[in-house]
Design an enzyme around this catalytic site. Structure first.
Site, PDB file in Angstrom:
ATOM      1  N   ALA A  88      -3.768  -1.736   0.487  1.00 39.20           N
ATOM      2  CA  ALA A  88      -2.571  -1.212  -0.186  1.00 39.20           C
ATOM      3  C   ALA A  88      -1.430  -2.144   0.171  1.00 39.20           C
ATOM      4  CB  ALA A  88      -2.258   0.199   0.291  1.00 39.20           C
ATOM      5  N   ALA A 116       5.392  -4.012   3.627  1.00 39.35           N
ATOM      6  CA  ALA A 116       4.201  -4.213   4.453  1.00 39.35           C
ATOM      7  C   ALA A 116       2.944  -4.011   3.621  1.00 39.35           C
ATOM      8  CB  ALA A 116       4.214  -3.219   5.606  1.00 39.35           C
ATOM      9  N   GLN A 117       1.807  -4.352   4.203  1.00 37.92           N
ATOM     10  CA  GLN A 117       0.552  -3.975   3.576  1.00 37.92           C
ATOM     11  C   GLN A 117      -0.404  -3.431   4.624  1.00 37.92           C
ATOM     12  OE1 GLN A 117      -0.635  -7.548   1.561  1.00 37.92           O
ATOM     13  NE2 GLN A 117      -2.021  -8.206   3.189  1.00 37.92           N
ATOM     14  N   LYS A 131      -1.159  -1.777   9.668  1.00 35.78           N
ATOM     15  CA  LYS A 131      -0.061  -2.066   8.741  1.00 35.78           C
ATOM     16  C   LYS A 131       0.657  -3.323   9.251  1.00 35.78           C
ATOM     17  CE  LYS A 131       3.568   0.662   6.476  1.00 35.78           C
ATOM     18  NZ  LYS A 131       4.068   2.033   6.315  1.00 35.78           N
ATOM     19  N   ASP A 190       9.584  11.155   3.156  1.00 34.26           N
ATOM     20  CA  ASP A 190       9.010  10.323   2.100  1.00 34.26           C
ATOM     21  C   ASP A 190       7.701  10.970   1.643  1.00 34.26           C
ATOM     22  OD1 ASP A 190       8.887   8.175   0.409  1.00 34.26           O
ATOM     23  OD2 ASP A 190       8.227   6.724   1.900  1.00 34.26           O
TER      24      ASP A 190
HETATM   25  N1  ADP Z   1      -4.084   6.047   8.875  1.00 40.80           N
HETATM   26  C1  ADP Z   1      -4.498   5.839   7.630  1.00 40.80           C
HETATM   27  N2  ADP Z   1      -5.731   6.212   7.262  1.00 40.80           N
HETATM   28  C2  ADP Z   1      -6.172   5.980   6.001  1.00 40.80           C
HETATM   29  N3  ADP Z   1      -5.448   5.394   5.051  1.00 40.80           N
HETATM   30  C3  ADP Z   1      -4.215   5.006   5.351  1.00 40.80           C
HETATM   31  C4  ADP Z   1      -3.672   5.201   6.646  1.00 40.80           C
HETATM   32  N4  ADP Z   1      -2.403   4.714   6.667  1.00 40.80           N
HETATM   33  C5  ADP Z   1      -2.194   4.242   5.433  1.00 40.80           C
HETATM   34  N5  ADP Z   1      -3.256   4.406   4.632  1.00 40.80           N
HETATM   35  C6  ADP Z   1      -3.375   4.017   3.212  1.00 40.80           C
HETATM   36  O1  ADP Z   1      -2.538   2.909   2.966  1.00 40.80           O
HETATM   37  C7  ADP Z   1      -1.518   3.248   1.999  1.00 40.80           C
HETATM   38  C8  ADP Z   1      -0.210   2.568   2.376  1.00 40.80           C
HETATM   39  O2  ADP Z   1       0.216   3.003   3.655  1.00 40.80           O
HETATM   40  P1  ADP Z   1       1.718   3.457   3.906  1.00 40.80           P
HETATM   41  O3  ADP Z   1       1.888   3.728   5.352  1.00 40.80           O
HETATM   42  O4  ADP Z   1       2.058   4.540   2.957  1.00 40.80           O
HETATM   43  O5  ADP Z   1       2.487   2.132   3.547  1.00 40.80           O
HETATM   44  P2  ADP Z   1       3.770   1.876   2.662  1.00 40.80           P
HETATM   45  O6  ADP Z   1       4.935   2.071   3.570  1.00 40.80           O
HETATM   46  O7  ADP Z   1       3.596   0.475   2.253  1.00 40.80           O
HETATM   47  O8  ADP Z   1       3.760   2.858   1.530  1.00 40.80           O
HETATM   48  C9  ADP Z   1      -1.460   4.750   2.029  1.00 40.80           C
HETATM   49  O9  ADP Z   1      -0.998   5.277   0.806  1.00 40.80           O
HETATM   50  C10 ADP Z   1      -2.901   5.132   2.320  1.00 40.80           C
HETATM   51  O10 ADP Z   1      -3.669   5.098   1.146  1.00 40.80           O
END
Ligand code: ADP
Ligand code: MG
Length: 524
Positions: free
Chosen positions: A136, A141-142, A157, A292
């Site tokens: 993602a 960030a990614q 991340k 959020d």
């Molecule tokens: N701990 C986790 N377990 C599983 N998937 C995760 C986790 N953290 C993030 N993701 C996946 O990655 C995506 C992006 O993470 P996120 O923290 O929302 O980043 P951003 O700030 O870029 O939106 C999430 O929508 C989810 O699908």
């Protein structure tokens, strides 16, 4: 000189992109502007895209969102932040900007690996097994998936390379534009664009340090430790740094995947209620909430629990603000608009120059129509829009943390309604709001306050005799008439007497209070 050139180059590039979407000087607002700006606006609209693929005419907020999408991170943040200020940009525009998608093409895995190796000074292989490509990617960030050496699955991340420099340069350009805009007219000055940008920059700075996000997740996890229906990922602190966040992987499906929800035996109605309850409990009782809560950050794990991710934007409400907020809601529920108005005035939300009764009348105009309606017909977001209209009429300065709360409420309502279109928001919210009010202004809270005040009063009690002496001396001096010869001396004497009189009154009051409080405390 070079800075100025580079700022203008950035602004011009952004302006060109905004113009292509007729989002720079939109037709809908152009008539408020002076003639030269109107003319410039007409020029920028030539050839602008105003309709979407299906021929629907886009609103200004939708056009702005379309323009911001895919621009540099600072613009995406700007759009998201503007969405939290309906008081400035209007409710509809804020709602449209609220749907701005924060999606970006991912950066190469190799760059993420380089970031991680730099942060921990070790080769990737020494830290993780099976480090995936990006799963993602957003503006800042990614996320990658990986396995720790002990076998635990994690999400990693990583901040975008050079994001800080990029954001700093954009903000310098924003600040320059804000100063220009602020100087344009009294109307643009009232919008305080410079302060707006400064606030945004401070918020962005927090998001650019992933240790802050880790800490927010960990605090929220502690708060929700006794809530089995919710799951927050555990932070892997040894592999977390300013630019890298490592957290427990949660195997989960998106909350919008109804088939997956059904397969996991999740009752959507119950889930919708849970989401509202968690949000309100955190906000109103703990004063610390996930701000959020859009669909992309909510998932359902294998056991059917609600999993929350993405802790970059958190809201805080201190005890006093929570009390004021609870009082306002209480006033609305009991239809005591005068009291609600007074709370706004006492808290300094509305300038004292405004009429409290007229404000109460405005609140009544919002509140009364709600009472005849079936609760499931009342959108919280519509009510908020009307409240914003009233507050704008009365020159009310909205506290940013309250605006963030209200905005999150609208998002949460949207998510909940998508899960259960028949949900009754008020019925779901009522028990929590009632509990929050009881906590904030109920007897228990009053008792605690009284205890604290009693303690304070008892602490100063031993000083009282000494003050009586001082007061006596001061009165004797005052009775003898001013002995001072010169005017400044006289002024000083009078001022001292004034101070002493005030002190005397205060302590007399305190003494009375000690007695009353001691009596009360003794009884309870
Ligand atoms: N701990 C986790 N377990 C599983 N998937 C995760 C986790 N953290 C993030 N993701 C996946 O990655 C995506 C992006 O993470 P996120 O923290 O929302 O980043 P951003 O700030 O870029 O939106 C999430 O929508 C989810 O699908
Ligand atoms: Mg997210």
């Amino acid at each position: 000189m070079f800075d100025a050139l580079s700022d203008f180059a950035r602004l011009i590039a952004a302006g060109a992109r905004l113009s292509r979407h007729d989002a720079l000087i939109p037709e809908e607002v152009a008539h408020h502007l002076p003639a030269p700006a109107r003319a410039a606006g007409a020029l920028t609209r030539l050839g602008a895209r105003k309709i979407d693929a299906s021929g629907h005419r886009l609103r200004p907020g939708e056009r702005l969102a379309a323009a911001f999408e895919g621009m540099s991170p600072a613009y995406v943040k700007l759009g998201q932040f503007m969405a939290t200020r309906p008081d400035i940009i209007g409710f509809d525009m804020a709602a449209d900007l609220g749907r701005l998608q924060d999606k970006m093409p991912p950066f190469p895995r190799a760059e993420a690996v380089a970031e991680i190796e730099r942060a921990f000074q070790k080769p990737l292989d020494a830290l993780f097994d099976d480090f995936s490509g990006p799963i993602a990617a957003a503006s800042i960030a990614q996320v990658h998936r990986a396995r720790l050496k002990d076998g635990r699955e994690v999400a990693v991340k990583v901040l975008r390379p050079r994001i800080e420099t990029e954001v700093t340069a954009e903000f310098r350009a924003f600040a320059r534009a804000a100063r220009l805009i602020e100087g344009l007219s009294p109307a643009t000055k009232r919008m305080e664009p410079v302060r707006f940008i400064e606030t945004l920059q401070a918020a962005a700075a927090l998001e650019l340090d992933l240790r802050m996000e880790a800490a927010a997740a960990s605090a929220l996890k502690d708060d929700l430790a006794d809530t089995p229906s919710v799951r927050i990922p555990e932070i892997v602190w040894p592999l977390t740094a300013r630019r890298v966040l490592t957290l427990e992987w949660i195997e989960a499906s998106p909350i919008g995947d109804f088939a997956a929800l059904a397969a996991k035996g999740v009752d959507r109605k119950v889930l919708a209620r849970t989401i509202i309850e968690i949000f309100l409990t955190q906000a109103l009782m703990k004063g610390f909430f996930h701000a959020d809560m859009h669909q992309g950050n909510l998932m359902i794990d294998g056991a059917g629990r609600l999993a929350l991710v993405d802790f970059g934007i958190m809201g805080r409400l201190d005890e006093e603000t929570r009390r004021v907020f609870a009082e306002i809601i209480h006033g609305f529920i009991t239809r005591d608009y005068r009291r609600t108005a007074k709370v706004h005035f006492d808290a300094g939300y509305v300038p004292k120059t405004q009429s409290i009764d007229a404000f109460a009348q405005g609140l009544r105009a919002v509140g009364e129509p709600l009472f005849g309606l079936a609760a499931d017909k009342v959108d919280m977001s519509r009510v908020l829009q009307q409240l914003f209209d009233v507050t704008a009429l009365f020159d009310m300065h909205l506290r940013p943390e309250l605006v963030l709360l209200q905005r999150t409420m609208v998002t949460v309502e949207g998510v909940a309604r998508a899960l259960d279109p028949e949900i009754n928001m008020w019925e779901t919210a009522a028990p929590i709001v009632r509990a929050a009010i009881a906590e904030a202004i109920g007897p228990r809270r009053q008792l605690e306050k009284l205890r604290a005040a009693t303690q304070k009063a008892l602490d100063i009690a031993p000083l009282l005799p000494r003050y009586v002496e001082i007061i006596a001396a001061a009165s004797a001096q005052a009775a003898a008439g001013p002995s001072a010869e010169t005017a400044p001396d006289l002024a000083r004497t009078l001022e001292r007497q004034g101070r002493l009189t005030r002190a005397a009154l205060w302590f007399a009051g305190a003494a009375g209070f000690v007695l009353a409080a001691a009596l009360l405390a003794g009884k309870i």
